[in-house]
Scaffold this motif. Structure first.
Motif, short mmCIF file in Angstrom:
data_model
loop_
_atom_site.label_atom_id
_atom_site.label_comp_id
_atom_site.label_asym_id
_atom_site.label_seq_id
_atom_site.Cartn_x
_atom_site.Cartn_y
_atom_site.Cartn_z
N LEU A 283 0.84 -1.19 0.00
CA LEU A 283 0.00 0.00 0.00
C LEU A 283 0.88 1.24 0.00
CD1 LEU A 283 -2.88 1.38 0.75
CD2 LEU A 283 -1.99 1.29 3.08
N ILE A 284 0.57 2.21 -0.85
CA ILE A 284 1.27 3.49 -0.82
C ILE A 284 0.67 4.34 0.30
CG2 ILE A 284 1.62 5.67 -2.09
CD1 ILE A 284 3.39 3.37 -3.03
N ALA A 285 1.53 4.96 1.10
CA ALA A 285 1.07 5.75 2.24
C ALA A 285 1.94 6.98 2.44
CB ALA A 285 1.09 4.90 3.50
N THR A 286 1.31 8.03 2.91
CA THR A 286 2.05 9.21 3.36
C THR A 286 1.90 9.38 4.86
OG1 THR A 286 0.15 10.62 2.86
CG2 THR A 286 1.86 10.43 1.16
N ALA A 287 1.01 8.61 5.48
CA ALA A 287 0.77 8.71 6.92
C ALA A 287 1.71 7.77 7.67
CB ALA A 287 -0.69 8.39 7.22
N VAL A 288 2.98 8.19 7.74
CA VAL A 288 4.03 7.46 8.45
C VAL A 288 4.73 8.47 9.34
CG1 VAL A 288 6.21 6.18 8.21
CG2 VAL A 288 4.36 5.86 6.52
N THR A 289 4.87 8.15 10.61
CA THR A 289 5.44 9.11 11.55
C THR A 289 6.35 8.41 12.55
OG1 THR A 289 3.43 10.44 11.40
CG2 THR A 289 4.84 10.86 13.28
N SER A 290 7.45 9.06 12.86
CA SER A 290 8.33 8.59 13.94
C SER A 290 7.60 8.79 15.26
CB SER A 290 9.61 9.42 13.91
OG SER A 290 10.36 9.21 15.08
N VAL A 291 7.71 7.81 16.16
CA VAL A 291 7.10 7.92 17.48
C VAL A 291 8.17 8.16 18.53
CG1 VAL A 291 5.74 6.72 19.26
CG2 VAL A 291 5.13 6.48 16.84
N CYS A 292 9.17 7.28 18.60
CA CYS A 292 10.24 7.45 19.58
C CYS A 292 11.47 6.65 19.15
CB CYS A 292 9.79 7.04 20.98
SG CYS A 292 9.19 5.35 21.13
N ALA A 293 12.62 7.01 19.74
CA ALA A 293 13.87 6.33 19.41
C ALA A 293 14.17 5.20 20.39
CB ALA A 293 15.03 7.32 19.39
N GLU A 294 13.56 5.21 21.57
CA GLU A 294 13.79 4.16 22.56
C GLU A 294 12.47 3.68 23.12
OE1 GLU A 294 16.84 4.84 25.45
OE2 GLU A 294 17.96 6.08 24.06
N PRO B 236 12.98 2.08 19.29
CA PRO B 236 12.70 2.65 17.97
C PRO B 236 11.32 2.21 17.48
CG PRO B 236 14.88 1.66 18.03
CD PRO B 236 14.18 1.25 19.29
N THR B 237 10.44 3.20 17.29
CA THR B 237 9.04 2.92 16.93
C THR B 237 8.55 3.97 15.96
OG1 THR B 237 8.69 2.04 19.17
CG2 THR B 237 6.72 2.57 17.90
N LEU B 238 7.73 3.53 15.00
CA LEU B 238 7.03 4.45 14.11
C LEU B 238 5.58 4.05 14.05
CD1 LEU B 238 6.53 2.69 11.35
CD2 LEU B 238 8.82 3.41 10.78
N LEU B 239 4.76 4.88 13.43
CA LEU B 239 3.36 4.52 13.26
C LEU B 239 2.94 4.74 11.82
CD1 LEU B 239 1.29 7.15 12.97
CD2 LEU B 239 1.71 7.34 15.40
N ILE B 240 1.95 3.95 11.41
CA ILE B 240 1.34 4.10 10.10
C ILE B 240 -0.17 4.14 10.30
CG2 ILE B 240 3.22 2.94 8.87
CD1 ILE B 240 1.44 0.43 8.68
N CYS B 241 -0.87 4.85 9.42
CA CYS B 241 -2.32 4.95 9.47
C CYS B 241 -2.88 4.35 8.19
CB CYS B 241 -2.76 6.40 9.59
SG CYS B 241 -2.10 7.22 11.05
N VAL B 242 -3.79 3.38 8.33
CA VAL B 242 -4.32 2.66 7.18
C VAL B 242 -5.85 2.67 7.25
CG1 VAL B 242 -4.37 0.44 5.98
CG2 VAL B 242 -2.28 1.18 7.13
N ASN B 243 -6.47 3.08 6.16
CA ASN B 243 -7.93 3.08 6.08
C ASN B 243 -8.43 1.64 6.22
OD1 ASN B 243 -10.69 3.17 5.09
ND2 ASN B 243 -10.19 5.22 4.34
N THR C 30 -12.04 6.38 10.56
CA THR C 30 -12.04 5.41 9.47
C THR C 30 -10.75 4.60 9.38
OG1 THR C 30 -11.17 7.09 7.97
CG2 THR C 30 -13.58 6.82 8.05
N HIS C 31 -9.78 4.90 10.23
CA HIS C 31 -8.45 4.30 10.09
C HIS C 31 -8.03 3.46 11.30
CE1 HIS C 31 -8.25 6.98 6.71
NE2 HIS C 31 -7.01 6.61 6.45
N THR C 32 -7.08 2.58 11.04
CA THR C 32 -6.37 1.87 12.10
C THR C 32 -4.96 2.45 12.15
OG1 THR C 32 -7.64 -0.16 11.77
CG2 THR C 32 -5.51 -0.38 12.88
N VAL C 33 -4.52 2.76 13.34
CA VAL C 33 -3.16 3.25 13.57
C VAL C 33 -2.36 2.07 14.10
CG1 VAL C 33 -1.72 4.93 14.78
CG2 VAL C 33 -4.08 5.54 14.12
N LEU C 34 -1.31 1.71 13.37
CA LEU C 34 -0.45 0.59 13.78
C LEU C 34 0.90 1.14 14.22
CD1 LEU C 34 -2.04 -0.59 10.94
CD2 LEU C 34 -1.17 -2.61 12.05
N PHE C 35 1.32 0.76 15.40
CA PHE C 35 2.63 1.13 15.91
C PHE C 35 3.58 -0.01 15.59
CE2 PHE C 35 -0.38 3.61 18.21
CZ PHE C 35 0.25 4.82 18.45
#
Length: 161
Positions: free
Chosen positions: A32-43, A45-52, A127-132
């Motif tokens: 899936l192509i996404a622009t909803a990707v964000t850094s959460v923390c370095a310790e 190391p975690t990021l999040l994505i949002c998917v409809n 409408t979305h699920t946020v996955l860490f």
């Protein structure tokens, strides 16, 4: 409260990097192509994505428990277009060179960077699920110009000074 159309129009003005989110489920690859990707923390190391939740990858992604965020380079605009188009889902992985890291999610060669993640938490918002995703491995490839998305089109970044 603004109408959803005004919010969507406003968000199209926010330039963002383009990522290809990939996973495997039941011996099949999904992306899936996404622009909803964000850094959460370095310790840790975690990021999040949002998917409809209506996205065809959604259920596979939540069931798999792992995913890779492939941050695309300008030279991969054709791959972005292929994955952004609903038709020909079965041919999406024919473009590019693919491998895998620790989780087994598809990893794209030539991306700016690949973040191999295990899902550590998920939540629903509208409408979305946020996955860490807790990062399991990072593949820093050769530094290249990132692919950007702005006002409904893929583009490049211009350097100032």
């Amino acid at each position: 409260m603004p109408q959803p159309e005004a919010f969507t129009a406003g968000m199209r003005r926010l330039a963002a990097g383009v990522s290809l989110i990939t996973t495997t489920w039941d011996n099949q690859r999904y992306g899936l192509i996404a622009t909803a990707v964000t850094s959460v923390c370095a310790e840790p190391p975690t990021l999040l994505i949002c998917v409809n939740r209506t996205a065809s990858i959604h259920d596979h992604l939540t069931q798999a428990g792992h995913f890779c965020v492939n941050v695309l380079s300008v030279s991969q605009a054709d791959i972005a277009m292929r994955f952004a188009t609903p038709k020909n889902r079965e041919t999406r992985f024919e473009l590019g060179t693919w491998g895998q890291l620790e989780t087994g999610a598809p990893v794209l060669s030539g991306a700016c960077v690949n973040f191999d993640c295990k899902t550590s938490h998920e939540m629903t918002q509208g409408t979305h699920t946020v996955l860490f995703g807790q990062i399991q491995d990072v593949w820093l490839q050769e530094m290249t110009q990132p692919l950007a998305y702005h006002d409904g089109s893929f583009s490049t970044l211009a350097k100032i000074a």
